[in-house]
Design a protein around this motif. Structure first.
Motif, PDB file in Angstrom:
ATOM      1  N   CYS A  44      61.117  57.177  57.566  1.00 25.82           N
ATOM      2  CA  CYS A  44      60.912  56.539  56.283  1.00 25.82           C
ATOM      3  C   CYS A  44      61.537  57.345  55.240  1.00 25.82           C
ATOM      4  CB  CYS A  44      59.605  56.410  56.043  1.00 25.82           C
ATOM      5  SG  CYS A  44      58.888  55.812  54.671  1.00 25.82           S
ATOM      6  N   GLY A  45      62.443  56.472  54.303  1.00 26.73           N
ATOM      7  CA  GLY A  45      63.085  57.192  53.293  1.00 26.73           C
ATOM      8  C   GLY A  45      64.354  57.981  53.679  1.00 26.73           C
ATOM      9  N   LEU A  76      58.169  54.318  47.797  1.00 23.33           N
ATOM     10  CA  LEU A  76      58.750  53.887  49.119  1.00 23.33           C
ATOM     11  C   LEU A  76      57.707  52.779  49.782  1.00 23.33           C
ATOM     12  CD1 LEU A  76      59.708  57.157  50.935  1.00 23.33           C
ATOM     13  CD2 LEU A  76      61.439  55.385  50.202  1.00 23.33           C
ATOM     14  N   GLN A  99      63.288  52.114  49.017  1.00 23.53           N
ATOM     15  CA  GLN A  99      62.844  52.604  47.758  1.00 23.53           C
ATOM     16  C   GLN A  99      62.585  51.449  46.744  1.00 23.53           C
ATOM     17  OE1 GLN A  99      62.200  55.995  47.086  1.00 23.53           O
ATOM     18  NE2 GLN A  99      61.067  55.160  45.247  1.00 23.53           N
ATOM     19  N   CYS A 138      62.090  52.245  55.566  1.00 22.14           N
ATOM     20  CA  CYS A 138      61.538  52.244  54.227  1.00 22.14           C
ATOM     21  C   CYS A 138      62.415  51.808  53.274  1.00 22.14           C
ATOM     22  CB  CYS A 138      60.854  53.547  54.018  1.00 22.14           C
ATOM     23  SG  CYS A 138      59.083  54.058  54.527  1.00 22.14           S
ATOM     24  N   ALA A 176      56.599  61.334  55.138  1.00 22.02           N
ATOM     25  CA  ALA A 176      57.002  60.517  53.929  1.00 22.02           C
ATOM     26  C   ALA A 176      55.860  60.448  53.017  1.00 22.02           C
ATOM     27  CB  ALA A 176      57.833  59.209  54.027  1.00 22.02           C
TER      28      ALA A 176
END
Length: 273
Positions: free
Chosen positions: A260-261, A202, A197, A195, A140
């Motif tokens: 993550c994300g 992020l 947003q 993570c 990420a």
């Protein structure tokens, strides 16, 4: 959180780093051409005339060429990925606007994590783990601008940074040294990472889900800031996400995450078994 500064943090544990090792597998193609050189010689004139000899031309045999094999094709460029590696297309780590590639492989008996970027070549790092399962990797780009890679070895997630300068994949250290890692429930420090947003991008969090009386769960998190300039991970404030949750609550499940994300399964590289 680096264990040298705070013991038993609810989200973080540090695992030792690993040495760098680089292996690029190159394949080459070549075309060959044969050149015939004609040499002339002059002899003295003969007093006796010789009748000319007539030779019928030999028909030329043409071999059709496949359009996939052009004449004098240049050697194939190295992909930078070892044969048999587990690969995945990931986010743009080197900032050129194109997606890059993660890979995991056994190279000369060593376990390696690698990155191949479209504009800055390939790099890899050796890692070790006592966990019996195969490793996975995802990536990420954080709000700070840091392009990070997460190596999930089954018991922890080790944090790496991709540096465009020198095209290197390097461990992210805590504030007092030692590679920064997230526990996956095998210690009291945490159960995973996630993570979120936000307006600027992020934000990374170490997660900790704990069960209480009556089978309910509490989820806590600690934000982890990774410096884009120095690749140092630093813990922020700890907050409580929710209490009294059932086990299949999405917040409990997210607290056991390792990516993550908005990462899909296709964006996670898996180590070959």
């Amino acid at each position: 959180m680096n264990s040298a500064t705070t013991a038993r943090h609810p989200a973080i544990v540090v695992v030792g780093g690993a040495a760098l090792a680089l292996l690029a597998a190159c394949s080459t193609g070549s075309g060959a051409a044969t050149t015939s050189t004609s040499t002339s010689s002059t002899a003295a004139a003969s007093p006796t005339a010789t009748a000319p000899t007539s030779t019928a031309p030999t028909p030329m045999t043409m071999t059709p060429m496949s359009p996939e094999t052009p004449v004098d094709a240049p050697p194939a460029a190295s992909s930078g990925v070892p044969a048999g590696a587990g690969t995945a297309t990931t986010v743009d780590l080197d900032g050129d606007g194109a997606p890059d590639t993660l890979w995991l492989a056994q190279v000369d008996g060593k376990r390696e994590l690698g990155v191949v970027t479209t504009s800055h070549g390939a790099t890899s790092v050796e890692f070790t783990s006592a966990a019996p399962q195969s490793a996975t990797a995802s990536a990420a780009v954080l709000a700070s601008g840091a392009p990070v890679v997460f190596l999930d070895t089954g018991r922890s997630v080790q944090l790496y940074d991709y540096r465009v300068e020198g095209s290197a994949l390097v461990p992210v250290n805590g504030v007092t040294g030692g590679q920064y890692s997230f526990s996956l429930g095998f210690t009291d420090y945490g159960t995973g990472l996630t993570c979120e947003q936000q307006a600027d991008g992020l934000h990374l969090f170490g997660e900790n889900a704990t069960s209480g009386t009556g089978g309910t769960w509490t989820v806590e998190r600690t934000e982890v800031t990774v410096s884009a300039e120095h690749s140092i991970a630093e813990n922020g404030a700890k907050t409580t996400v929710a209490t009294g949750l059932v086990q299949d609550d999405p917040r409990v499940q997210a607290a056991h995450g390792t990516t993550c994300g908005d990462v899909t399964a296709a964006q996670v590289a898996s180590e070959p078994v």
